[in-house]
Design a protein around this motif. Structure first.
Motif, PDB file in Angstrom:
ATOM      1  N   ARG A   1     -21.917  40.138  15.375  1.00 43.49           N
ATOM      2  CA  ARG A   1     -23.030  40.045  16.332  1.00 43.49           C
ATOM      3  C   ARG A   1     -24.362  40.017  15.582  1.00 43.49           C
ATOM      4  O   ARG A   1     -25.238  39.232  15.899  1.00 43.49           O
ATOM      5  CB  ARG A   1     -22.973  41.232  17.281  1.00 43.49           C
ATOM      6  N   GLN A   2     -24.456  40.896  14.562  1.00 46.91           N
ATOM      7  CA  GLN A   2     -25.703  40.910  13.784  1.00 46.91           C
ATOM      8  C   GLN A   2     -25.879  39.594  13.056  1.00 46.91           C
ATOM      9  O   GLN A   2     -26.993  39.103  12.897  1.00 46.91           O
ATOM     10  CB  GLN A   2     -25.671  42.063  12.788  1.00 46.91           C
ATOM     11  N   LEU A   3     -24.733  39.050  12.582  1.00 48.25           N
ATOM     12  CA  LEU A   3     -24.811  37.824  11.805  1.00 48.25           C
ATOM     13  C   LEU A   3     -25.095  36.618  12.685  1.00 48.25           C
ATOM     14  O   LEU A   3     -25.875  35.733  12.330  1.00 48.25           O
ATOM     15  CB  LEU A   3     -23.488  37.609  11.053  1.00 48.25           C
ATOM     16  N   THR A   4     -24.422  36.595  13.849  1.00 50.07           N
ATOM     17  CA  THR A   4     -24.512  35.384  14.673  1.00 50.07           C
ATOM     18  C   THR A   4     -25.665  35.426  15.671  1.00 50.07           C
ATOM     19  O   THR A   4     -25.992  34.392  16.229  1.00 50.07           O
ATOM     20  CB  THR A   4     -23.201  35.174  15.463  1.00 50.07           C
ATOM     21  N   ALA A   5     -26.200  36.634  15.893  1.00 46.14           N
ATOM     22  CA  ALA A   5     -27.294  36.694  16.872  1.00 46.14           C
ATOM     23  C   ALA A   5     -28.459  35.777  16.480  1.00 46.14           C
ATOM     24  O   ALA A   5     -28.913  34.978  17.307  1.00 46.14           O
ATOM     25  CB  ALA A   5     -27.768  38.127  17.051  1.00 46.14           C
TER      26      ALA A   5
END
Lengths: 723, 183
Positions: A307-311
């Motif tokens: 989530r942190q990466l793809t947000a």
């Protein structure tokens, strides 16, 4: 595409695999205890994962529209991370299970089994030996006379104790007691002193010994030690039980400890052996639990990480999507300071530049649109102006090609269809238009900026007198020649008017200078004739001379009158005139001339004219026709409607008009007759023009046809006349 | 909040569907012979499993402690509601083998009475057979009323640990029910 479809089914496949795993793990009734609990925990965890997978799989299958940006990447990352953990975990689990199975096989070896059996047999043998020895020893004293004697006739405690002591010492027992049948302790001895002389209540074995009359043994555990206790009934000669002998041997602590240790080991071993499957299951479930927990934790971490990466990627994708849809007011929030943050910064800068460029582009487009609109408007105005102009306008490129020409020019010069923009003017100006091409070449080659010339160009049967004005056009200063502008005006009428005016002025001066002396000359000549005709010899010569003078003076007077008429021709008094009236007048006037034929016409035919002037014109035309047909031939007068005009046709069968005469036939003072003034047709044409009509030659011979066109009388004319 | 609940409802239902089945009480098949009788003024029951639990004799022979928990419930049967409980009796028995002396110590944990036996059969009977076990005094029952006697026995290795959650895992080894109507 196929891999994408497979990816859609992957969560469902994972869910199905988990459900199969649950079915495989389902606890059987043979497994109990902690393993069951672990199994259920694993089943619950696997069910949770299966439900998550199935739920996500179903959502993927039902998904029709494009998912949120970054969600698929996040799912792939999570699945990849979980898969990366799951595969080694599963391999580790399988390996550990195999090792566990092998370890159990080694542990539950037949030799160990035999060894434990033998050890237990040893321990049992020791206990059995002690019991057997105890039973055998006590059997000796069932009918011991000393003891029986002590019990028979009253209790001889001293003898009883002495005997008990002897027996205890002899047999090596640790305690020896004697009870009466009612379980009352009578006497007892022991090696460890008196503090434990308090007797225990009879157990079942003791009661059985009394009941059955047999020696019974029992095992007693107390304070960490074990004692073998034997009960032997004391039977008298009447075979009655008179007492119970109780002997106790305390087993050696070391032996007991060892025996119990062997027992415990044996018990544990057998328990483990029986629970071998459960142990394997426990191990498997424990490993599986650890694996599941690791997967769950890894999945959670993967979700958070993904989530942190793809947000930011999702936000970038969404922003790109919005930019693609034309929304340039997009800015992505910078949350990280890594490469993604740098990417976001770059994207924001790019979007800002794009926004500025698009704004500039829009401004430019707007300016261009406005300029184009202005240009179109100007061009429209110019085209309207040019089309409304009666003046012919020709705009040429610097190389001589036509850029623009208006309708007036086309109709003025009756230009052929080849005169279109893009064609070369020099190539088009041939034949009757050659003079225009010459002027254009002169304009191109001359040093002056402007050119003005008068030309005569024949258009159809008419010969137009044109005024051509040319100018060079420059776009920036005087260096950049952008083309040539040629303006052509038809000045035929103007020239005609100027010529008429000039002739009128000449006529006026002639009339003024010549007419005045003519009358006294004529009067003087007539006086001379009257006074001196009788006195002069020869009279014939005198009369001839005076007549000649008078005739020439009269001719000069008529000539001067014609000149005056031309010079002072009055404005026509227009009125409704019946053409039939004119035709009848002509018929009556020329009735003596059989050669004159006046055609019948429509009674209702009307024209708008000054009847006196038109009568004069018709007389002039008929006189000319009669003059042309003196030798032979007829003269015909007819009238008819031609559109909005009434045309009078005067035909004659004369010799016709030569081309040279035709060119100047309407010029004043041009006549083919010896005594003609040359003003008749000029006056007639002027009258026609004053009536807004036309006098023209339709045919120059065989027959020669003159056409006088006059406006038809209309209702509007009638109202105008009444007004 | 309501929106979240409505959104989460289908998921919650799915979870309940999956997990709920494990929380439902297991319906045990009748694997026990049960006789209920009135002996004088006392309601007694005799019960024994149709077959001995798997590995029971082996475990006793191998020296493992075995405990059993008998549960006898007398209820008034109701058609549209839960049965009304009249009496519930628990009986815990335990057998402690002594491998060295080849004997088994029988412990009635309810009464505290112990007995050592040297025959395995006695030990297994002690665990698995209830013979004319007094359950209720007649005065506690109503004449003409239909009652249900349910007997269930749970066996395990080692000492019985009376933890509340233990009943969740592992079903009863044997159970039976019988109805009777007091004349």
């Amino acid at each position: 595409m196929n891999s994408l479809r497979l990816m859609r089914f992957l969560p469902l496949l994972m869910g199905a695999a988990l459900l199969i795993g649950i079915a495989y793990l389902w606890p059987s009734s043979s497994i109990s205890g902690g393993s069951v609990l672990l199994t259920w925990i694993n089943i619950f965890l696997m069910l949770g994962l299966a439900v998550l997978c199935l739920q996500y799989g179903v959502r993927l299958l039902r998904e029709r529209e494009e998912p949120r940006p970054g969600s698929r990447l996040r799912a792939k990352l999570v699945m990849a991370l979980v898969g990366m953990l799951m595969i080694p975990s599963m391999v580790t689990q399988i390996t550990a299970n195999q090792m566990m199975e092998r370890g159990l096989n080694v542990w539950f070896d037949v030799r160990v089994d035999t060894l434990l059996d033998r050890a237990l047999d040893l321990a049992r043998g020791f206990y059995g030996r002690v019991e057997t020895d105890l039973k055998r020893g006590m059997q000796q004293y069932v009918e011991d006379p000393v003891l029986l004697a002590s019990l028979d006739c009253g209790v001889d405690y001293a003898a009883l104790n002495t005997r008990l002591g002897q027996i205890m010492r002899k047999e090596g027992w640790h305690q020896l007691q004697i009870f009466d049948p009612s379980e009352r302790l009578l006497a007892g001895v022991q090696q460890s002193g008196l503090e434990a002389l308090e007797a225990d209540a009879f157990g079942e074995n003791a009661k059985l010994a009394v009941t059955l009359g047999r020696v019974m043994t029992d095992l007693k555990t107390a304070a960490g030690s074990e004692m073998v206790t034997g009960f032997a009934p004391l039977v008298n000669q009447q075979k009655n039980v008179v007492g119970v002998l109780r002997a106790e041997i305390t087993l050696p602590a070391g032996v007991v400890q060892s025996a119990r240790a062997v027992e415990q080991d044996y018990r544990t071993y057998r328990e483990l052996e029986r629970n071998r499957q459960a142990i394997g299951s426990l191990f498997t479930n424990t490993m599986l639990l650890v694996t599941l927990i690791v997967i769950l934790i890894a999945g959670g971490v993967a979700v958070v990480f993904a989530r942190q990466l793809t947000a930011p990627i999702g936000r970038l994708a969404e922003a790109l999507h919005r930019i693609g849809e034309g929304d340039l007011r997009v800015s992505v929030e910078e949350t990280t300071h890594d490469e993604l943050g740098s990417l976001v910064q770059s994207f924001n800068r790019m979007a800002e530049r794009l926004r500025q460029n698009v704004a500039a582009l829009q401004r430019t487009q707007q300016e261009l649109t406005e300029a184009l609109d202005n240009s179109r408007q100007r061009r429209l105005i110019l085209e309207k102006l040019l089309s409304s102009l009666q003046t012919g306008v020709l705009l040429c490129e610097p190389d001589g090609r036509i850029r623009l020409l208006n309708e007036a020019l086309k109709s003025l010069l009756s230009l052929p269809s080849g005169w279109i923009p893009g064609r070369d003017v020099g190539a088009l100006c041939t034949g009757r238009l050659r003079s225009i091409g010459v002027c254009f070449e002169e304009l191109r080659n001359q040093q002056q900026e402007q050119l003005q010339q008068e030309l005569d160009v024949s258009v159809g049967k008419a010969n137009l007198h044109l005024l051509l004005r040319g100018a060079r056009l420059y776009s920036g200063g005087t260096k950049g020649l952008s083309g040539y502008l040629i303006v052509i005006d038809d000045i035929s009428s103007l020239a005609e008017a100027q010529r008429s005016k000039a002739w009128a002025e000449v006529a006026r001066r002639l009339a003024h200078e010549i007419k005045n002396p003519l009358t006294p000359i004529k009067l003087a000549t007539e006086r001379l004739q009257r006074r001196f005709s009788d006195q002069v010899e020869p009279v014939d010569v005198f009369d001839s001379c005076t007549h000649t003078i008078i005739a020439q003076v009269e001719r000069l007077q008529r000539l001067i009158t014609d000149f005056s008429t031309l010079a002072r021709l009055p404005q026509p008094r227009l009125d409704e005139v019946a053409v039939l009236q004119l035709m009848d007048e002509m018929r009556n006037l020329y009735a003596p001339y059989a050669r004159v034929q006046v055609a019948s016409i429509d009674v209702e035919m009307r024209c708008l004219c000054d009847i006196d002037q038109i009568r004069q014109v018709l007389i002039n035309l008929l006189d000319n026709a009669l003059a042309a047909t003196e030798a032979a031939g007829y003269v015909r007068l007819s009238a008819s409607y031609a559109g909005e005009m009434v045309e009078f046709h005067v035909e004659d069968d004369g010799e016709g008009i030569s081309p040279e005469a035709l060119e100047h036939i309407f010029d004043p003072y041009f006549s083919t007759k010896a005594e003609g003034s040359g003003l008749g047709l000029a006056i007639a044409r002027r009258i026609a023009h004053d009536h807004e009509g036309e006098l023209s030659i339709r045919q120059t011979g065989k027959p020669t046809i003159f056409c006088l066109a006059l406006p038809k009388f209309t209702r509007a004319d009638s109202e105008e006349l009444r007004g | 909040m309501l929106r979240f609940l409505f959104r989460a409802l289908p998921h919650f239902a799915l979870y309940v569907l999956f997990y709920g089945q494990f929380l439902l009480p297991a319906h045990a098949a009748a694997t026990m012979q049960l006789q209920v009788a009135m002996q004088g003024d006392v309601l007694t029951c005799s019960a024994s499993p149709v077959s001995l639990p798997d590995g029971l004799e082996r475990a006793l022979r191998d020296g493992s402690e075995i405990s059993v928990n008998w549960r006898i419930i007398v209820e008034i049967e109701r058609k549209y509601w839960l049965n009304k409980s009249v009496a519930s009796i628990e009986l815990n028995r335990r057998v402690i083998p002594d491998l060295v002396s080849r004997s088994w110590l029988l412990v009635d944990q309810t009464s505290g009475i112990t007995r050592r036996v040297f025959a395995l059969r006695e030990a297994t009977d002690f665990l698995t057979v209830l013979q004319h076990f007094p359950v209720l005094d007649r005065s506690l029952l109503s004449a003409g009323q239909a009652y249900v006697v349910k007997v269930a026995v749970r066996e395990r290795e080692g000492e019985v640990q009376d933890s509340w959650w233990r009943t969740w895992f592992g079903g009863e080894n044997s159970s039976a029910s019988s109805g009777f109507t007091l004349p």
